[in-house]
Motif scaffolding. Structure first.
Motif, PDB file in Angstrom:
ATOM      1  N   MET A 177      37.502  39.890  45.548  1.00 26.71           N
ATOM      2  CA  MET A 177      37.796  41.129  46.260  1.00 26.71           C
ATOM      3  C   MET A 177      36.584  42.063  46.228  1.00 26.71           C
ATOM      4  SD  MET A 177      40.953  40.633  47.176  1.00 26.71           S
ATOM      5  CE  MET A 177      41.746  42.220  47.518  1.00 26.71           C
ATOM      6  N   PRO A 178      36.460  42.957  47.221  1.00 25.83           N
ATOM      7  CA  PRO A 178      35.351  43.919  47.222  1.00 25.83           C
ATOM      8  C   PRO A 178      35.465  44.891  46.040  1.00 25.83           C
ATOM      9  CG  PRO A 178      36.899  44.389  49.006  1.00 25.83           C
ATOM     10  CD  PRO A 178      37.305  43.082  48.414  1.00 25.83           C
ATOM     11  N   PRO A 179      34.377  45.552  45.651  1.00 26.25           N
ATOM     12  CA  PRO A 179      34.359  46.389  44.447  1.00 26.25           C
ATOM     13  C   PRO A 179      35.502  47.385  44.330  1.00 26.25           C
ATOM     14  CG  PRO A 179      32.151  46.165  45.325  1.00 26.25           C
ATOM     15  CD  PRO A 179      33.067  45.520  46.328  1.00 26.25           C
ATOM     16  N   GLU A 180      35.833  48.071  45.425  1.00 30.00           N
ATOM     17  CA  GLU A 180      36.875  49.100  45.361  1.00 30.00           C
ATOM     18  C   GLU A 180      38.288  48.525  45.270  1.00 30.00           C
ATOM     19  OE1 GLU A 180      35.853  48.629  49.802  1.00 30.00           O
ATOM     20  OE2 GLU A 180      34.902  48.410  47.827  1.00 30.00           O
ATOM     21  N   TRP A 181      38.421  47.210  45.446  1.00 26.61           N
ATOM     22  CA  TRP A 181      39.744  46.568  45.396  1.00 26.61           C
ATOM     23  C   TRP A 181      39.777  45.391  44.417  1.00 26.61           C
ATOM     24  CZ3 TRP A 181      44.144  48.449  47.276  1.00 26.61           C
ATOM     25  CH2 TRP A 181      44.104  49.349  48.346  1.00 26.61           C
TER      26      TRP A 181
END
Length: 205
Positions: A177-181
């Motif tokens: 998942m991307p950093p914010e998620w």
């Protein structure tokens, strides 16, 4: 009572109580409620209070090592009118078509094979982890690893938030998942009038 009216009421009662000649057993009903009770109500508040009819599929997964925590209920052979009723019951923050070319899947690189055999997941294309088109979207389950669905489905997101929010499922960052998620949860329903299927989901990663 008029005989015709009586027969109609009897037919409706039979149709309500059974599906494929089967009535939901007490054991199955209790098992569903027990499984549902293993998850926080934040995640399952939109699920039915009880099983209504066969056939159905329950998915109860708690694989912390793979950031794969989920509770799902698939209801099959559902009357399209019921599907419409469930959709109209809730306020959704997003609606996606499963045929969308840029769905923001949770555990995107998990496959049915790695899921069923608890194999380590390989990130095959790092560019798919954080695409620009994810920016305005919410994470949804990677349904194909559980019980395949087709392009006739629509996905309705009720709620999705990032971060570790459940003390009993304190997970490491999910590199798929991307950093914010890299941690979070998502819940909602998916429906197909064509397949007469209704899916309730709650997912933590």
């Amino acid at each position: 009572m008029n005989k015709i009216i009586f027969l109609r009421l009897l037919f409706i009662a039979i149709m309500f109580a059974s599906c494929n000649g089967q009535v939901i057993s007490k054991e199955d009903s209790n098992e569903y409620l027990k499984s549902k009770g293993e998850f926080d109500k934040i995640l399952t508040s939109h699920f039915p209070n009880k099983l209504v009819a066969y056939p159905y599929t329950i998915i109860n997964n708690k694989n912390k090592a793979k950031n794969d925590i989920c509770f799902m209920l698939y209801e099959h052979d559902v009357n399209p009118l019921k599907i419409d009723s469930v959709i109209n019951k809730y306020h959704f923050i997003a609606k996606y078509a499963y045929q969308d070319s840029c769905l923001f899947f949770i555990n995107r690189f998990e496959t049915k094979y790695t899921y069923e055999n608890r194999k380590k997941v390989e990130i095959l294309d790092s560019l798919l982890v954080n695409r620009d088109c994810y920016k305005m979207k919410y994470p949804v389950p990677n349904f194909k690893i559980f019980n395949s669905i087709d392009e006739s489905f629509n996905i309705y997101v009720l709620e999705a938030k990032s971060g570790n929010r459940f003390g009993n499922f304190n997970l490491l960052p999910n590199l798929q998942m991307p950093p914010e998620w890299q941690n979070g949860y998502s819940k909602g329903i998916a429906t197909s009038r064509k397949n007469k299927t209704l899916i309730y989901w709650g997912v933590i990663w």
